[in-house]
Design a protein around this motif. Structure first.
Motif, PDB file in Angstrom:
ATOM      1  N   UNK A  33      18.575  13.547  39.697  1.00  0.00           N
ATOM      2  CA  UNK A  33      19.511  13.253  39.943  1.00  0.00           C
ATOM      3  C   UNK A  33      20.629  13.805  40.732  1.00  0.00           C
ATOM      4  N   UNK A  34      19.990  13.986  42.464  1.00  0.00           N
ATOM      5  CA  UNK A  34      21.713  14.739  43.276  1.00  0.00           C
ATOM      6  C   UNK A  34      21.346  15.968  43.680  1.00  0.00           C
ATOM      7  N   UNK A  35      20.104  16.880  42.513  1.00  0.00           N
ATOM      8  CA  UNK A  35      20.809  18.094  43.204  1.00  0.00           C
ATOM      9  C   UNK A  35      19.955  18.880  44.515  1.00  0.00           C
ATOM     10  N   UNK A  36      19.710  19.613  44.919  1.00  0.00           N
ATOM     11  CA  UNK A  36      18.915  20.830  46.053  1.00  0.00           C
ATOM     12  C   UNK A  36      18.011  21.349  45.396  1.00  0.00           C
ATOM     13  N   UNK A  37      16.712  21.078  45.170  1.00  0.00           N
ATOM     14  CA  UNK A  37      16.097  22.106  44.174  1.00  0.00           C
ATOM     15  C   UNK A  37      14.985  22.486  45.514  1.00  0.00           C
ATOM     16  N   UNK A  38      14.836  23.716  44.638  1.00  0.00           N
ATOM     17  CA  UNK A  38      13.682  24.614  45.461  1.00  0.00           C
ATOM     18  C   UNK A  38      13.013  25.307  44.530  1.00  0.00           C
ATOM     19  N   UNK A  39      11.270  25.623  44.778  1.00  0.00           N
ATOM     20  CA  UNK A  39       9.910  25.992  43.722  1.00  0.00           C
ATOM     21  C   UNK A  39      10.229  27.438  44.906  1.00  0.00           C
ATOM     22  N   UNK A  40      10.455  28.193  43.509  1.00  0.00           N
ATOM     23  CA  UNK A  40      10.519  29.678  44.168  1.00  0.00           C
ATOM     24  C   UNK A  40       9.046  30.232  44.476  1.00  0.00           C
TER      25      UNK A  40
END
Length: 355
Positions: A33-40
């Motif tokens: 969806x266009x987000x910058x995603x990180x798994x913490x």
């Protein structure tokens, strides 16, 4: 312009196929969806040791057969390789998130992130939002696992849940706990492996001898002979993945997460007692049966109930004919329609919660 920065807080490094894939599917789904995603990327030496003990001795109190030990070690190494490919944040202590940067939103879940009865992740305030730097804290498909609703939540944990800006859960047991704690009913949403099933790579595994996949351990004593009779009558091999099973024709214990996805996709049918065994069978439209066990009862029962797939549950030994009938056809069209409906409502929840 770059999209919002979103952190996902879940059990992303469990040596467990379902935990890996729910984390990856949610990360890729949100990134789509266009987000910058990180798994913490939380860590804890005690949790790490517990994970490895469980990975190398998964059937305790029954000891691991000596001939399986090297395969379980290889499985753990395959997971470590897979973890390295996930979109991870800088590593930080499970017990102190002060070093984490701020995020536009943090999504807690999926998995048993709120399970106060979990053998090593229970009572960790981080999963209730403690110390996270964000103005938008939400859950997606969070679960209390085998922590039953009749136990309720005390004020300490209820107050932490009250700080969430949006809450969704994946099972009725968790819904009842949140309802009792917050006085409002959270929406039920799909596990990420069903919601973002397109993130799971498919491989037709052409040329392989036909097989049915066994996924789990601790099956009831009646299952082995029944499954063997059923498979032999149909010219299928019984392939056990991830764990040893004495009545399997083949034990693929050291399969990594990608191997698991390929094996699920190539199977003629799935026999499981694990939650994500059911999820993958549903996502890939495979005939399946699920043997109910006390530890996973809440998850498996509520999953099949919300999809109208209760007939696939086995609480006691079925007749050969009933077993064969359940494995003769994929889940019904009504089940697939229900999945499609819940994909729409689950996406609507995410869109509103992240807006």
């Amino acid at each position: 312009m770059s999209g919002p920065r979103i952190g996902i807080l879940t059990f992303h490094k469990c040596i467990n196929y379902g935990s890996y894939w729910q984390a990856r599917c949610l990360a890729e789904g949100l990134a789509g969806g266009g987000a910058q995603v990180e798994l913490l990327d939380h860590h804890c030496p005690g949790v790490r040791r517990a994970e490895l003990r469980c990975a190398l001795q998964p059937t305790l109190p029954e000891p691991t057969p000596p001939e399986h030990r090297s395969a379980y070690k290889a499985k753990a190494r395959a997971f470590e390789t897979a973890f390295a490919g996930l979109p991870l944040s800088p590593s930080f202590s499970l017990h102190d998130a002060s070093g984490l940067p701020a995020y536009d939103a943090v999504v807690v879940g999926s998995d048993e992130v709120w399970n106060l009865a979990h053998p090593w992740y229970s009572h960790k305030p981080l999963f209730y939002g403690e110390g996270l730097k964000t103005d938008r804290l939400l859950s997606y498909a969070a679960s209390f696992g085998n922590y039953d609703a009749d136990r309720g939540l005390d004020d300490y944990w209820s107050d932490k849940l009250a700080r969430f800006t949006a809450v969704s859960v994946r099972d009725d047991n968790s819904r009842a706990i949140v309802e009792g704690a917050l006085g409002k009913t959270p929406p039920l949403v799909l596990d990420p492996c069903l919601q973002f099933a397109g993130s799971i790579p498919r491989d037709d595994s052409k040329g392989e001898e036909p097989y049915a996949l066994l996924y789990g351990h601790g099956f009831p004593a009646w299952l082995g002979p029944l499954a063997q009779r059923w498979a032999r009558e149909r010219g299928l091999r019984l392939r056990s993945i991830g764990y040893g099973n004495p009545y399997a024709d083949e034990e693929w214990i050291d399969a990594g997460p990608l191997d698991f996805a390929r094996a699920m996709n190539g199977a003629a049918a799935v026999i499981t007692n694990f939650f994500h065994g059911c999820v993958f069978a549903l996502a890939m439209n495979k005939p399946f049966v699920a043997c109910v066990t006390p530890y996973r009862l809440n998850k498996v029962r509520d999953l099949t109930a919300k999809l109208g797939a209760q007939r696939h549950l086995l609480r006691e030994a079925p007749t050969d004919d009933h077993f064969a009938a359940l494995l003769a056809e994929p889940p019904s069209e009504a089940v697939q329609r229900r999945i499609a409906e819940l994909r729409q409502t689950s996406q609507a929840y995410l869109d509103a919660a992240l807006a």
